[in-house]
Design a protein around this motif. Structure first.
Motif, PDB file in Angstrom:
ATOM      1  N   GLN A 178       0.864  -1.175   0.000  1.00 36.91           N
ATOM      2  CA  GLN A 178       0.000   0.000   0.000  1.00 36.91           C
ATOM      3  C   GLN A 178       0.903   1.229   0.000  1.00 36.91           C
ATOM      4  OE1 GLN A 178      -2.463  -0.562   3.494  1.00 36.91           O
ATOM      5  NE2 GLN A 178      -3.911  -1.897   2.420  1.00 36.91           N
ATOM      6  N   TYR A 179       0.379   2.335  -0.488  1.00 36.45           N
ATOM      7  CA  TYR A 179       1.266   3.487  -0.621  1.00 36.45           C
ATOM      8  C   TYR A 179       0.504   4.809  -0.558  1.00 36.45           C
ATOM      9  CZ  TYR A 179      -0.447   3.528  -5.444  1.00 36.45           C
ATOM     10  OH  TYR A 179      -1.251   3.556  -6.556  1.00 36.45           O
ATOM     11  N   LEU A 180       1.237   5.841  -0.201  1.00 34.86           N
ATOM     12  CA  LEU A 180       0.791   7.231  -0.239  1.00 34.86           C
ATOM     13  C   LEU A 180       1.731   7.985  -1.173  1.00 34.86           C
ATOM     14  CD1 LEU A 180       0.541   7.490   3.600  1.00 34.86           C
ATOM     15  CD2 LEU A 180      -1.426   7.915   2.140  1.00 34.86           C
ATOM     16  N   ILE A 181       1.203   8.914  -1.952  1.00 36.09           N
ATOM     17  CA  ILE A 181       2.058   9.727  -2.807  1.00 36.09           C
ATOM     18  C   ILE A 181       1.770  11.203  -2.586  1.00 36.09           C
ATOM     19  CG2 ILE A 181       2.394   8.000  -4.614  1.00 36.09           C
ATOM     20  CD1 ILE A 181       0.205   9.363  -6.229  1.00 36.09           C
ATOM     21  N   PHE A 182       2.834  11.986  -2.653  1.00 37.97           N
ATOM     22  CA  PHE A 182       2.751  13.433  -2.467  1.00 37.97           C
ATOM     23  C   PHE A 182       3.503  14.077  -3.624  1.00 37.97           C
ATOM     24  CE2 PHE A 182       2.509  11.215   1.519  1.00 37.97           C
ATOM     25  CZ  PHE A 182       1.379  11.775   2.118  1.00 37.97           C
ATOM     26  N   PRO A 183       2.764  14.719  -4.553  1.00 43.60           N
ATOM     27  CA  PRO A 183       3.360  15.190  -5.811  1.00 43.60           C
ATOM     28  C   PRO A 183       4.370  16.321  -5.621  1.00 43.60           C
ATOM     29  CG  PRO A 183       0.963  15.049  -5.961  1.00 43.60           C
ATOM     30  CD  PRO A 183       1.313  14.923  -4.514  1.00 43.60           C
ATOM     31  N   LYS A 184       5.416  16.256  -6.445  1.00 45.25           N
ATOM     32  CA  LYS A 184       6.372  17.355  -6.587  1.00 45.25           C
ATOM     33  C   LYS A 184       6.073  18.165  -7.844  1.00 45.25           C
ATOM     34  CE  LYS A 184      10.675  16.159  -5.987  1.00 45.25           C
ATOM     35  NZ  LYS A 184      11.922  15.384  -6.201  1.00 45.25           N
ATOM     36  N   VAL A 185       4.996  17.806  -8.525  1.00 42.37           N
ATOM     37  CA  VAL A 185       4.592  18.490  -9.754  1.00 42.37           C
ATOM     38  C   VAL A 185       3.122  18.865  -9.655  1.00 42.37           C
ATOM     39  CG1 VAL A 185       6.285  17.252 -11.170  1.00 42.37           C
ATOM     40  CG2 VAL A 185       3.967  16.328 -10.902  1.00 42.37           C
ATOM     41  N   ASP A 186       2.720  19.782 -10.481  1.00 38.50           N
ATOM     42  CA  ASP A 186       1.306  20.121 -10.605  1.00 38.50           C
ATOM     43  C   ASP A 186       0.643  18.991 -11.373  1.00 38.50           C
ATOM     44  OD1 ASP A 186      -1.179  21.076 -11.570  1.00 38.50           O
ATOM     45  OD2 ASP A 186      -0.498  23.157 -11.404  1.00 38.50           O
ATOM     46  N   THR A 187      -0.263  18.267 -10.730  1.00 36.08           N
ATOM     47  CA  THR A 187      -0.841  17.070 -11.347  1.00 36.08           C
ATOM     48  C   THR A 187      -1.758  17.389 -12.523  1.00 36.08           C
ATOM     49  OG1 THR A 187      -2.612  17.096  -9.690  1.00 36.08           O
ATOM     50  CG2 THR A 187      -0.675  15.703  -9.247  1.00 36.08           C
ATOM     51  N   THR A 188      -2.146  18.633 -12.696  1.00 36.29           N
ATOM     52  CA  THR A 188      -2.987  19.012 -13.841  1.00 36.29           C
ATOM     53  C   THR A 188      -2.159  19.396 -15.063  1.00 36.29           C
ATOM     54  OG1 THR A 188      -3.140  21.320 -13.106  1.00 36.29           O
ATOM     55  CG2 THR A 188      -4.838  19.785 -12.330  1.00 36.29           C
ATOM     56  N   THR A 189      -0.956  19.897 -14.837  1.00 35.91           N
ATOM     57  CA  THR A 189      -0.117  20.357 -15.952  1.00 35.91           C
ATOM     58  C   THR A 189       1.157  19.555 -16.125  1.00 35.91           C
ATOM     59  OG1 THR A 189       1.134  21.959 -14.616  1.00 35.91           O
ATOM     60  CG2 THR A 189      -0.967  22.703 -15.574  1.00 35.91           C
ATOM     61  N   MET A 191       3.855  20.274 -14.628  1.00 35.31           N
ATOM     62  CA  MET A 191       4.972  21.188 -14.396  1.00 35.31           C
ATOM     63  C   MET A 191       5.470  21.084 -12.958  1.00 35.31           C
ATOM     64  SD  MET A 191       5.522  22.524 -17.282  1.00 35.31           S
ATOM     65  CE  MET A 191       6.652  23.850 -16.803  1.00 35.31           C
ATOM     66  N   PRO A 192       6.791  21.214 -12.731  1.00 37.68           N
ATOM     67  CA  PRO A 192       7.341  21.131 -11.373  1.00 37.68           C
ATOM     68  C   PRO A 192       6.766  22.223 -10.467  1.00 37.68           C
ATOM     69  CG  PRO A 192       9.080  20.977 -13.019  1.00 37.68           C
ATOM     70  CD  PRO A 192       7.846  21.387 -13.755  1.00 37.68           C
ATOM     71  N   LEU A 193       6.543  21.856  -9.207  1.00 35.68           N
ATOM     72  CA  LEU A 193       6.125  22.849  -8.220  1.00 35.68           C
ATOM     73  C   LEU A 193       7.305  23.751  -7.884  1.00 35.68           C
ATOM     74  CD1 LEU A 193       4.077  20.596  -5.748  1.00 35.68           C
ATOM     75  CD2 LEU A 193       3.182  22.036  -7.606  1.00 35.68           C
ATOM     76  N   ASP A 194       6.987  24.923  -7.349  1.00 32.23           N
ATOM     77  CA  ASP A 194       8.068  25.800  -6.903  1.00 32.23           C
ATOM     78  C   ASP A 194       8.678  25.241  -5.627  1.00 32.23           C
ATOM     79  OD1 ASP A 194       6.303  26.445  -4.831  1.00 32.23           O
ATOM     80  OD2 ASP A 194       5.668  28.328  -5.770  1.00 32.23           O
ATOM     81  N   GLU A 195       9.720  25.868  -5.170  1.00 29.48           N
ATOM     82  CA  GLU A 195      10.460  25.362  -4.007  1.00 29.48           C
ATOM     83  C   GLU A 195       9.572  25.219  -2.784  1.00 29.48           C
ATOM     84  OE1 GLU A 195      14.390  26.625  -1.357  1.00 29.48           O
ATOM     85  OE2 GLU A 195      14.082  27.482  -3.364  1.00 29.48           O
ATOM     86  N   ALA A 196       8.694  26.180  -2.579  1.00 32.76           N
ATOM     87  CA  ALA A 196       7.799  26.124  -1.419  1.00 32.76           C
ATOM     88  C   ALA A 196       6.827  24.952  -1.544  1.00 32.76           C
ATOM     89  CB  ALA A 196       7.042  27.436  -1.281  1.00 32.76           C
ATOM     90  N   GLY A 197       6.335  24.714  -2.776  1.00 34.87           N
ATOM     91  CA  GLY A 197       5.399  23.612  -2.984  1.00 34.87           C
ATOM     92  C   GLY A 197       6.045  22.260  -2.744  1.00 34.87           C
ATOM     93  N   VAL A 198       7.281  22.112  -3.197  1.00 36.76           N
ATOM     94  CA  VAL A 198       7.998  20.852  -2.981  1.00 36.76           C
ATOM     95  C   VAL A 198       8.267  20.650  -1.489  1.00 36.76           C
ATOM     96  CG1 VAL A 198      10.150  19.611  -3.409  1.00 36.76           C
ATOM     97  CG2 VAL A 198       9.024  20.857  -5.278  1.00 36.76           C
ATOM     98  N   ALA A 199       8.627  21.718  -0.803  1.00 32.39           N
ATOM     99  CA  ALA A 199       8.893  21.627   0.633  1.00 32.39           C
ATOM    100  C   ALA A 199       7.637  21.220   1.390  1.00 32.39           C
ATOM    101  CB  ALA A 199       9.425  22.962   1.153  1.00 32.39           C
ATOM    102  N   ALA A 200       6.488  21.767   0.985  1.00 31.30           N
ATOM    103  CA  ALA A 200       5.224  21.414   1.640  1.00 31.30           C
ATOM    104  C   ALA A 200       4.885  19.952   1.404  1.00 31.30           C
ATOM    105  CB  ALA A 200       4.114  22.319   1.120  1.00 31.30           C
ATOM    106  N   ALA A 201       5.108  19.473   0.182  1.00 35.68           N
ATOM    107  CA  ALA A 201       4.842  18.065  -0.126  1.00 35.68           C
ATOM    108  C   ALA A 201       5.747  17.150   0.684  1.00 35.68           C
ATOM    109  CB  ALA A 201       5.037  17.816  -1.618  1.00 35.68           C
ATOM    110  N   GLN A 202       7.014  17.532   0.824  1.00 37.79           N
ATOM    111  CA  GLN A 202       7.946  16.728   1.605  1.00 37.79           C
ATOM    112  C   GLN A 202       7.542  16.693   3.072  1.00 37.79           C
ATOM    113  OE1 GLN A 202      12.048  17.830   1.158  1.00 37.79           O
ATOM    114  NE2 GLN A 202      12.773  16.382   2.704  1.00 37.79           N
TER     115      GLN A 202
END
Length: 378
Positions: A178-189, A191-202
């Motif tokens: 079983q697994y959980l995933i937290f995107p580092k990209v915008d799942t609609t486009t 495109m990579p998330l900005d630094e703040a978005g990646v930090a929030a996902a992490q």
């Protein structure tokens, strides 16, 4: 499962493309015992033989002018069709000899698949006048073949494969997780998330990883995470095993980092890993402790994969040893040259009046002795 099981596919694949024939006595083509092969069924085998020949000469413009395995292509295709018809007849004879019956579920599956294929091949049916009963005959025989297979290799069969052996084989080929995933990209486009978005996902991944390693129910965490990420598209909480992912080892269906992690982890171990697109929190689960019905379907498929080649050899032997009578008039009317195989042929057929199409005759028609020959197919 990512693919249909081989035993089923070996017969079901015969009906992907269909054709019909007309002219002369075409009420039956071949007979063994009380079973007959009708023109529609025979021509399915011709079509498959044509496709098999074409696959060996993919660049040819006219396969019927080629030589395949030192035979003129029409003879190669005809021999192929006769062998396949002999196998169908052999399956039905063995099914009856073993006193087997189809379950209501088997019958329902054959009917549903017939409806699907008949709709999918509508252009070929309309062009060639093949009756739906021909497709049903093949699909019924498919289910009979599976029943015969299980009577040989299943519980109580003369070549029974033990439960322990099946489980060992399955466990060597699959994992459950079983697994959980937290995107580092915008799942609609994408495109990579900005630094703040990646930090929030992490940060979110690390939170759930901590909770999982502290013993919280992993399926609960999956459901909570899904509600956080997309609250408008989350249904009711399912049983824990509904969230299981079964992976065939090194099959490439999941990201490499995921497959590598699951293969190397211990049962019930939780790990957090990352790749270019996601942070993953993964829990490996004992592969044989999943939902019972789902596990049984995997074990059935494992048995079929283990014994497929052996069973196919058995079918070949049964078919080659079967005494089959052929209707010469029907063979002549249903020759390879009369198949409608190309787009041009289909278009030409569709432009003809429907009154000129000769429908396939009833499968219940009795064979006529005056137009038959007896042979043992090899």
């Amino acid at each position: 499962m990512r693919k249909y099981t081989k035993v089923l596919a070996a017969v079901l694949a015969l009906v992907l493309v269909l054709a019909g024939c007309s002219g002369g006595d075409t009420s039956w083509v071949a007979q063994s015992g009380e079973d007959t092969i009708t023109p529609g069924v025979y021509l399915v085998q011709l079509m498959m033989g044509y496709n098999e020949a074409s696959s060996q000469k993919p660049t040819t413009e006219d396969i019927l002018k080629e030589t395949i395995d030192e035979l003129p292509a029409p003879q190669y295709i005809t021999d192929y069709a006769k062998r396949e018809c002999s196998k169908l007849l052999a399956i039905r004879r063995e099914f009856a000899a073993r006193g087997l019956t189809l379950t209501p579920e088997d019958t329902e599956q054959a009917a549903a698949y017939t409806d699907y294929l008949y709709q999918m091949g509508e252009t070929f049916y309309q062009a060639n006048g093949v009756a739906k009963e021909s497709v049903r005959y093949i699909n019924d025989t498919t289910m009979m073949s599976l029943a015969v297979f299980n009577s040989i290799y299943g519980p109580g069969g003369e070549k029974e494969v033990s439960r322990a052996e099946l489980e060992q084989e399955f466990a060597s080929q699959y994992t459950r997780s079983q697994y959980l995933i937290f995107p580092k990209v915008d799942t609609t486009t994408g495109m990579p998330l900005d630094e703040a978005g990646v930090a929030a996902a992490q940060a979110k991944a690390e939170e759930y990883f901590r909770r999982a390693t502290e013993g919280e129910n992993f399926a609960d965490l999956m459901y909570q995470s899904a509600k956080e990420q997309d609250p408008d598209n989350v249904g009711e909480r399912q049983e824990d095993t509904a969230y299981d992912a079964y992976l065939e080892n090194n099959a490439g269906f999941y990201p490499p980092v995921y497959e590598e992690t699951v293969l190397s982890a211990a049962d019930n171990e939780v790990r957090m890993v990352v790749d270019e697109y996601y942070f993953y929190v993964i829990k490996k689960l004992p592969v044989l402790e999943g939902e019972t019905q789902r596990l049984e379907s995997y074990l059935d498929a494992t048995l079929q994969n283990m014994k497929y080649d052996e069973y196919m050899e058995t079918l070949e032997g049964w078919g080659s040893g079967l005494d089959v009578r052929y209707n010469n008039a029907a063979l002549a009317a249903c020759s390879v040259s009369k198949l409608k195989m190309t787009q041009e042929q289909l278009e030409a057929a569709s432009s003809e009046s429907s009154s000129s199409q000769v429908p396939e005759e009833s499968q219940s028609s009795a064979p006529e002795e005056s137009s038959s020959e007896s042979s043992s197919q090899g």
